[in-house]
Design an enzyme around this catalytic site. Sequence first.
Site, PDB file in Angstrom:
ATOM      1  N   GLU A 236      10.867  -8.318  -1.499  1.00 42.82           N
ATOM      2  CA  GLU A 236      11.461  -7.155  -0.839  1.00 42.82           C
ATOM      3  C   GLU A 236      10.731  -6.965   0.475  1.00 42.82           C
ATOM      4  O   GLU A 236       9.514  -6.728   0.493  1.00 42.82           O
ATOM      5  CB  GLU A 236      11.372  -5.882  -1.677  1.00 42.82           C
ATOM      6  CG  GLU A 236      12.217  -4.779  -1.045  1.00 42.82           C
ATOM      7  CD  GLU A 236      11.889  -3.380  -1.506  1.00 42.82           C
ATOM      8  OE1 GLU A 236      11.141  -2.680  -0.784  1.00 42.82           O
ATOM      9  OE2 GLU A 236      12.374  -3.003  -2.581  1.00 42.82           O
TER      10      GLU A 236
ATOM     11  N   TRP B  39       0.804  -1.221   0.000  1.00 45.83           N
ATOM     12  CA  TRP B  39       0.000   0.000   0.000  1.00 45.83           C
ATOM     13  C   TRP B  39       0.835   1.268   0.000  1.00 45.83           C
ATOM     14  O   TRP B  39       0.350   2.338  -0.328  1.00 45.83           O
ATOM     15  CB  TRP B  39      -0.933   0.030   1.218  1.00 45.83           C
ATOM     16  CG  TRP B  39      -0.234  -0.254   2.527  1.00 45.83           C
ATOM     17  CD1 TRP B  39      -0.151  -1.461   3.160  1.00 45.83           C
ATOM     18  CD2 TRP B  39       0.478   0.673   3.351  1.00 45.83           C
ATOM     19  NE1 TRP B  39       0.573  -1.342   4.318  1.00 45.83           N
ATOM     20  CE2 TRP B  39       0.964  -0.043   4.459  1.00 45.83           C
ATOM     21  CE3 TRP B  39       0.750   2.046   3.262  1.00 45.83           C
ATOM     22  CZ2 TRP B  39       1.722   0.552   5.481  1.00 45.83           C
ATOM     23  CZ3 TRP B  39       1.497   2.653   4.262  1.00 45.83           C
ATOM     24  CH2 TRP B  39       1.973   1.911   5.360  1.00 45.83           C
TER      25      TRP B  39
ATOM     26  N   ASP C 144      -2.762  -3.778  -2.778  1.00 48.82           N
ATOM     27  CA  ASP C 144      -3.487  -3.612  -1.525  1.00 48.82           C
ATOM     28  C   ASP C 144      -4.751  -2.796  -1.788  1.00 48.82           C
ATOM     29  O   ASP C 144      -4.741  -1.828  -2.556  1.00 48.82           O
ATOM     30  CB  ASP C 144      -2.597  -2.894  -0.504  1.00 48.82           C
ATOM     31  CG  ASP C 144      -3.187  -2.916   0.889  1.00 48.82           C
ATOM     32  OD1 ASP C 144      -4.071  -2.082   1.172  1.00 48.82           O
ATOM     33  OD2 ASP C 144      -2.776  -3.757   1.697  1.00 48.82           O
TER      34      ASP C 144
END
Length: 537
Positions: free
Chosen positions: A274, A177, A203
């Site tokens: 990541e 997000w 998201d």
Amino acid sequence: MTSTTPASTGHDAVDPDTIGGIPDAPSSSRAGQLAARASGGKDSAPVRMLAPFTGLPITTLPQATDADARTAFDQARAAQRAWAARPASERQEVLIRLHDLVLERQDEVLDLVQVEAGKARMDAFDEVSGTALVAAYYGKHSAKLLAPKKRAGVIPVLTKVGEVRHPKGVVAIISPWNYPLALTAMDVLPALAAGNAVVQKPDNQTALSALWLHELAEEAGLPAGVWQIILGRGSEIGPALLEESDYLCFTGSTPTGKQLASQVAPRLTGYSLELGGKNPMIVLPDADIAKAAAGAVTACFSSAGQLCVSVERIYVHESVREEFTRAFVAKTAALKLGAALDYSAGMGSLTSASQLDTVSAHVEDARAAGATVLTGGRARPDLGPLFYEPTVLADVTPDAKLFAEETFGPVVSIYGYTDVTDAIERANDTRYGLNASVWSRNGRAGWEVAARLKAGTVNVNEGFAATFGSVDLPMGGMKESGVGRRNGADGLLKYTESQSIAVQRGLRLRPGKGVPPKLWVKGMTASMKALRRLPGR
């Protein structure tokens, strides 16, 4: 990840021509048009998303079911074959046209990013610039990077060998997000350039930005179906993402990344992750203090500290610690907070109630453990439901949660040191290794310190933007900050399968008819000794 509902303002007060009750925001009908681009949503309850700046509704998003998600993979797989059959140069052209569209229509998405994520506009522009840079890079270089490569054969002239690249197939991308536009571009665009189809799950909180880029990609010539966006709860559509994909790309927390990796492992499909960070900054004694202090403000408080590469620990040489702290605290205290859709604010709000809770809890816990708040340290509900002041702490001890845990908010701790080796060891004393920053007037000295830090990216005289914007560089984490890299050649080739092809002519690689094995071995041994002396062998 949703934000808090407003305590005192009723939803009936929302202006139907704005998103989230924010003046000058794009129309709610535009938000609905973008939401309609997501796959699925027929048999699952929709979710209403709220604007961090106000706590008022943005739009209602459809939520996909497991069946919807699997249908999206079927459609993507069917579309991928024709897309992969196109020359890489044609796929590049789509990205170049997308680059131009992003820059031409940036005001649209700047508003969307601010409304969805609560960012200051300059932080939203970082997303626009990052997206354009990635589109331009792979729009220029992907065909060359993907082209067949000549390699050295076992026997010169007689063994002709080469390496070719094939797309993985359908890539699943789970996007966070906090950087909804830039991280969508950095992960999706190279996957497409490599000839894959993509099924992306952004998201819910910031899905409109991804959907906007999806719309522009199809305007730029991307065939329908090649890039599918599905919205939904991880518990509902997560299994399809893991079971149907040929490669998984995830950006998010370390615990979730570990869980996904364990679930993907039995299928033996590749993945890149990541994950979190507890990023350090080292100020060497010869640093330009004014520039280091200004750079630290950007490094710590961009996007309200809600970025994986944000600095949360600063180690300053004792000879300049007082001067640096004074300058940094003054610049931090002067940072203007605001929710306007313009460039007037230096920092926006947090994105969700859970982030506000974490930041507040970390600061209060540090206070209780003896830390000193030099500036900030409090929520600002007078500005909006999720605002929190940029906060600088001193005297933080290992007893405090934020000493080692990622806060992911506008909070940083300052520590002194006297020996550079000690500062490097303390900077490396973490389970994370995503990003780091070093400040020195001497570029060589800064580079030498940077090379001793255990982080995937290190910036000298910058916080994170130099490596983040240099798209030719790989970007990713060491230790528990992730696996794999985005950007550069690595960010493209990870979405491909390498295939080696050899054509043997003349001499066989086994003794011929009538040739004694010992004689053949003796001849091959002499040949290998001679080959070792040839250039490039």
